[in-house]
Design an enzyme around this catalytic site. Structure first.
Site, PDB file in Angstrom:
ATOM      1  N   ASP A   9    -104.232  57.932  93.300  1.00  0.00           N
ATOM      2  CA  ASP A   9    -105.251  56.950  92.730  1.00  0.00           C
ATOM      3  C   ASP A   9    -104.670  55.559  92.403  1.00  0.00           C
ATOM      4  O   ASP A   9    -105.477  54.594  92.142  1.00  0.00           O
ATOM      5  CB  ASP A   9    -106.519  57.318  91.972  1.00  0.00           C
ATOM      6  CG  ASP A   9    -106.129  58.128  90.969  1.00  0.00           C
ATOM      7  OD1 ASP A   9    -104.960  58.415  90.666  1.00  0.00           O
ATOM      8  OD2 ASP A   9    -106.785  58.833  90.281  1.00  0.00           O
ATOM      9  N   ASP A  16    -100.530  59.891  88.285  1.00  0.00           N
ATOM     10  CA  ASP A  16    -101.811  59.417  88.539  1.00  0.00           C
ATOM     11  C   ASP A  16    -102.152  57.991  87.940  1.00  0.00           C
ATOM     12  O   ASP A  16    -101.754  57.541  86.828  1.00  0.00           O
ATOM     13  CB  ASP A  16    -102.839  60.648  88.118  1.00  0.00           C
ATOM     14  CG  ASP A  16    -104.094  60.371  88.438  1.00  0.00           C
ATOM     15  OD1 ASP A  16    -104.490  61.234  89.261  1.00  0.00           O
ATOM     16  OD2 ASP A  16    -104.891  59.447  87.744  1.00  0.00           O
ATOM     17  N   HIS A  19    -106.701  65.863  83.090  1.00  0.00           N
ATOM     18  CA  HIS A  19    -107.627  65.678  82.324  1.00  0.00           C
ATOM     19  C   HIS A  19    -108.168  66.781  81.250  1.00  0.00           C
ATOM     20  O   HIS A  19    -108.789  66.592  80.169  1.00  0.00           O
ATOM     21  CB  HIS A  19    -108.946  64.697  82.797  1.00  0.00           C
ATOM     22  CG  HIS A  19    -108.652  63.415  83.045  1.00  0.00           C
ATOM     23  ND1 HIS A  19    -107.982  62.495  82.492  1.00  0.00           N
ATOM     24  CD2 HIS A  19    -108.921  63.025  84.517  1.00  0.00           C
ATOM     25  CE1 HIS A  19    -107.675  61.368  83.298  1.00  0.00           C
ATOM     26  NE2 HIS A  19    -108.256  61.796  84.556  1.00  0.00           N
TER      27      HIS A  19
HETATM   28 ZN   LIG Z   1    -106.585  59.833  88.327  1.00  0.00          ZN
END
Ligand SMILES: [Zn+2]
Length: 317
Positions: free
Chosen positions: A254, A173, A136
């Site tokens: 995740d 992810d 991110h």
């Molecule tokens: Zn993540």
């Protein structure tokens, strides 16, 4: 078959963002525990990462972003010494403690050293069990638990320092790797393929128009079988056409069914399957070279089992 590296550093355990924060040091312990209890650690070449050089960080980040993080870290150290609070918040879910700066340099440094080691032929592939994660982190902004974009830095390092003409970044992810996209969009040397839950944090990602990005937004509750089909139909042809000389993985776990951070339905076997597919491409075009970096994954048990599944394929054990 070549060796699989496992890069980490004890300092990566010291960065933490406050009590109860999901991106916690115990994530690395959960992985280590799983490797020990399964004996998988014996199949890996363990290496302690060194810090990244600022010149490498600045291949992917603006000088002001790097300087600001360092300044905040120095200020916090002074404040803590004077009895002040232990953390400085950068946004609602991302903060630093006095160890964050060093851990962030080590996290990026692991990705760079892993790249150097696979390029030198010392290792066939490598996994970086480091934190903070990176995908991110934008060119000029820390966000979403991320400060420096480890994978983007290593990808830029590979093309700039090693002279590779084509590399790929695979991001599995559950969240969109908006930071990686921000840094690599328009750089045709770097193909980025990803899927992510959408709509979801950090928003965006569904309308990216740079030709070197293949984003696959998927709805909540998407299961592994659907993801596998998407990968075979969409990712693999693009990766094959790009012929990457080195493949980076933003390895977030995740999207696992047991991970409450997202609402997707992947399980360990899916991560093994995805890793196999990536490895097949790497063996065809990149001499097997893969550098995989830990991103998300917040259910500690599922994280440990998923990383084990991922590493078993990388190490062929
Ligand atoms: Zn993540």
């Amino acid at each position: 078959m070549g060796a699989t590296g496992y890069f980490t550093h004890p300092q990566c355990m010291k960065h933490e963002m406050g009590a109860g924060h999901p991106e916690c040091p115990e994530r690395l312990s959960a992985i280590e525990d799983r490797l020990l209890v399964t004996g998988l650690d014996m199949a890996l070449q363990r290496r302690e990462a060194g810090p990244a050089a600022l010149a490498d960080i600045e291949l992917a980040h603006g000088r002001m972003h790097v300087a600001a993080l360092r300044g905040l870290s120095d200020n916090l150290r002074d404040d803590v010494a004077a009895g002040g609070p232990s953390h400085t918040a950068l946004d609602s879910d991302t903060s630093i403690n006095v160890h964050t700066w060093e851990a962030a340099l080590l996290s990026a440094g692991a990705a760079i050293e892993a790249t150097d080691a696979v390029m030198a032929g010392e290792l066939e592939n490598a996994f970086c069990a480091t934190r903070p994660p990176g995908h991110h982190a934008c060119r000029d902004k820390a966000m979403g638990f991320c400060f420096f974009n480890n994978v983007a830095i290593a990808a830029k390092h590979a093309v700039e320092r090693h002279g590779l003409k084509r590399v790929a970044i695979v991001d599995f992810d559950v969240h969109h790797g908006n930071g990686t996209e921000d840094i690599v969009a328009g750089d045709e040397r770097i193909l980025m393929v990803s899927f992510f839950q959408h709509p979801f944090y950090p928003e965006g990602g569904s309308q990216s128009n740079a030709s070197n990005l293949l984003n696959l937004p998927v709805p909540a509750y998407t299961r592994g079988m659907d993801i596998r089909e998407l990968i075979d139909m969409m990712w693999i042809p693009r990766l094959e056409a790009h012929q990457p000389e080195l493949i980076f993985i933003s390895a977030g776990f995740d999207a696992h069914r047991e991970d409450d951070m997202g609402q997707m339905g992947l399980v360990e076997q899916d991560y093994a399957w995805i890793t196999h597919r990536i490895k097949d491409v790497a063996l065809r075009h990149a001499k097997g070279r893969i550098v995989s970096c830990l991103e998300g994954g917040y259910s500690l048990s599922a994280l440990g089992r998923s990383v084990e599944a991922h590493l078993r394929v990388l190490a062929d054990v």
